[in-house]
Design a protein around this motif. Structure first.
Motif, PDB file in Angstrom:
ATOM      1  N   SER A   1      -8.047 -18.651  17.587  1.00 17.07           N
ATOM      2  CA  SER A   1      -7.021 -17.763  18.137  1.00 17.07           C
ATOM      3  C   SER A   1      -7.330 -16.324  17.735  1.00 17.07           C
ATOM      4  N   ALA A   2      -6.570 -15.410  18.310  1.00 16.86           N
ATOM      5  CA  ALA A   2      -6.701 -13.996  17.948  1.00 16.86           C
ATOM      6  C   ALA A   2      -5.324 -13.353  18.039  1.00 16.86           C
ATOM      7  N   SER A   3      -5.077 -12.348  17.219  1.00 19.43           N
ATOM      8  CA  SER A   3      -3.807 -11.636  17.246  1.00 19.43           C
ATOM      9  C   SER A   3      -4.041 -10.176  16.891  1.00 19.43           C
ATOM     10  N   GLN A   4      -3.074  -9.351  17.259  1.00 19.15           N
ATOM     11  CA  GLN A   4      -3.169  -7.929  16.938  1.00 19.15           C
ATOM     12  C   GLN A   4      -1.849  -7.471  16.332  1.00 19.15           C
ATOM     13  N   THR A   5      -1.947  -6.722  15.254  1.00 16.58           N
ATOM     14  CA  THR A   5      -0.780  -6.225  14.538  1.00 16.58           C
ATOM     15  C   THR A   5      -0.909  -4.718  14.379  1.00 16.58           C
ATOM     16  N   THR A   6       0.175  -3.999  14.552  1.00 11.52           N
ATOM     17  CA  THR A   6       0.192  -2.563  14.300  1.00 11.52           C
ATOM     18  C   THR A   6       0.740  -2.326  12.901  1.00 11.52           C
ATOM     19  N   ILE A   7       0.053  -1.514  12.120  1.00 14.30           N
ATOM     20  CA  ILE A   7       0.492  -1.191  10.769  1.00 14.30           C
ATOM     21  C   ILE A   7       0.865   0.287  10.741  1.00 14.30           C
ATOM     22  N   ARG A   8       2.063   0.599  10.199  1.00 11.53           N
ATOM     23  CA  ARG A   8       2.525   1.985  10.106  1.00 11.53           C
ATOM     24  C   ARG A   8       2.862   2.324   8.667  1.00 11.53           C
ATOM     25  N   CYS A   9       2.512   3.540   8.260  1.00  8.72           N
ATOM     26  CA  CYS A   9       2.870   3.985   6.913  1.00  8.72           C
ATOM     27  C   CYS A   9       2.842   5.504   6.859  1.00  8.72           C
ATOM     28  N   ASN A  10       3.411   6.050   5.804  1.00  9.37           N
ATOM     29  CA  ASN A  10       3.311   7.480   5.544  1.00  9.37           C
ATOM     30  C   ASN A  10       1.924   7.780   4.996  1.00  9.37           C
ATOM     31  N   PRO A  11       1.439   9.011   5.123  1.00 12.28           N
ATOM     32  CA  PRO A  11       0.083   9.331   4.646  1.00 12.28           C
ATOM     33  C   PRO A  11      -0.172   8.954   3.192  1.00 12.28           C
ATOM     34  N   GLU A  12       0.835   9.145   2.322  1.00 11.55           N
ATOM     35  CA  GLU A  12       0.621   8.829   0.900  1.00 11.55           C
ATOM     36  C   GLU A  12       0.569   7.337   0.633  1.00 11.55           C
ATOM     37  N   GLU A  13       0.867   6.511   1.648  1.00 14.07           N
ATOM     38  CA  GLU A  13       0.874   5.062   1.467  1.00 14.07           C
ATOM     39  C   GLU A  13      -0.385   4.399   2.012  1.00 14.07           C
ATOM     40  N   ARG A  14      -1.322   5.178   2.549  1.00 15.03           N
ATOM     41  CA  ARG A  14      -2.470   4.566   3.217  1.00 15.03           C
ATOM     42  C   ARG A  14      -3.390   3.817   2.264  1.00 15.03           C
ATOM     43  N   GLU A  15      -3.352   4.149   0.961  1.00 15.15           N
ATOM     44  CA  GLU A  15      -4.204   3.437   0.021  1.00 15.15           C
ATOM     45  C   GLU A  15      -3.816   1.969  -0.111  1.00 15.15           C
TER      46      GLU A  15
ATOM     47  N   LEU B   1       3.989  -3.790  11.329  1.00  9.60           N
ATOM     48  CA  LEU B   1       4.345  -3.848   9.915  1.00  9.60           C
ATOM     49  C   LEU B   1       4.478  -2.432   9.393  1.00  9.60           C
ATOM     50  N   LYS B   2       5.573  -2.155   8.716  1.00 11.61           N
ATOM     51  CA  LYS B   2       5.780  -0.855   8.101  1.00 11.61           C
ATOM     52  C   LYS B   2       5.659  -1.009   6.594  1.00 11.61           C
ATOM     53  N   ILE B   3       4.830  -0.167   5.982  1.00 15.04           N
ATOM     54  CA  ILE B   3       4.628  -0.186   4.533  1.00 15.04           C
ATOM     55  C   ILE B   3       5.580   0.821   3.897  1.00 15.04           C
ATOM     56  N   GLU B   4       6.268   0.405   2.844  1.00 19.38           N
ATOM     57  CA  GLU B   4       7.169   1.308   2.136  1.00 19.38           C
ATOM     58  C   GLU B   4       6.874   1.251   0.636  1.00 19.38           C
ATOM     59  N   LEU B   5       6.674   2.434   0.051  1.00 18.44           N
ATOM     60  CA  LEU B   5       6.432   2.541  -1.388  1.00 18.44           C
ATOM     61  C   LEU B   5       7.586   3.264  -2.050  1.00 18.44           C
ATOM     62  N   LYS B   6       7.732   3.056  -3.358  1.00 17.88           N
ATOM     63  CA  LYS B   6       8.669   3.878  -4.117  1.00 17.88           C
ATOM     64  C   LYS B   6       8.096   5.280  -4.205  1.00 17.88           C
TER      65      LYS B   6
END
Length: 195
Positions: free
Chosen positions: A48-62, A79-84
């Motif tokens: 199978s194959a799938s595609q996911t979009t990942i979103r984050c703020n610039p400081e979260e790209r690591e 998927l949205k990444i959230e850091l403290k």
């Protein structure tokens, strides 16, 4: 491109995935990238194959590399990444330290069908140790705890012992995550991708 291989507790490969990360797009304080995951059985037959979009703020790209091993599931999902605030996965001069502080981040599913991560995941990376290797790479080892939530209810908790090798110019080039049941998976930067 990254290659994820999944193994049983006896070390036999069960299946594998290729993970292609698209170009990072920057717009109004948000970084977005499409990740394509292609699944194969152990003999190399396409499943199978799938595609996911990942979103984050610039400081979260690591944190993106920490997401790749776990984010492949269903198509039409973001998927949205959230850091403290002020948190950093690898602090300044991390390679000159013997240990690294604990680190937490949250993944939020935006639309689509909930996959492996449920609709929200809290991830804690703890007990990290740093060791310079003879080949010039840095080995970072520790524990990763993933708590998956669906409608605010914890539906699963998974703990991995992990270690990763980091090249200061290329970033993370190899990772291994070992589950408490002995099963494990590896992630490596695919040399054929030219990265």
């Amino acid at each position: 491109q990254y290659l994820r291989k999944n193994f049983d507790a006896q070390g036999h490969m069960k299946n594998y995935q290729t993970i292609d990360v698209g170009e990072l797009k920057f717009s109004t304080g948000i970084i977005e990238s499409k990740m394509t995951v292609v699944n194969y059985d152990r003999k190399g037959n396409l499943l199978s194959a799938s595609q996911t979009t990942i979103r984050c703020n610039p400081e979260e790209r690591e944190v993106l590399m920490g997401v790749f091993p776990f984010a492949g599931a269903k198509s039409d999902k973001a998927l949205k990444i959230e850091l403290k605030k002020g948190a950093s996965l690898y602090p300044n001069d991390w390679f000159n330290k013997n240990s690294l502080p604990d680190f937490n981040f949250k993944l939020q599913v935006e639309g689509g069908v909930a996959g492996f991560l449920g609709t929200e995941s809290q991830t804690a990376i703890t007990q990290r140790k740093v060791m310079l290797q003879p080949n010039g790479l840095y080995k970072v080892s520790g524990k990763m705890t993933l708590n998956a939530y669906l409608a605010g209810i914890n539906i699963s908790t998974t703990v991995y012992d992990f270690f990763e090798y980091i090249d200061l110019s290329k970033g993370i080039v190899w990772q291994k995550f070992v589950n408490s049941n002995g099963e494990y998976f590896t992630i490596e930067l695919n040399k054929a991708s030219g990265n």
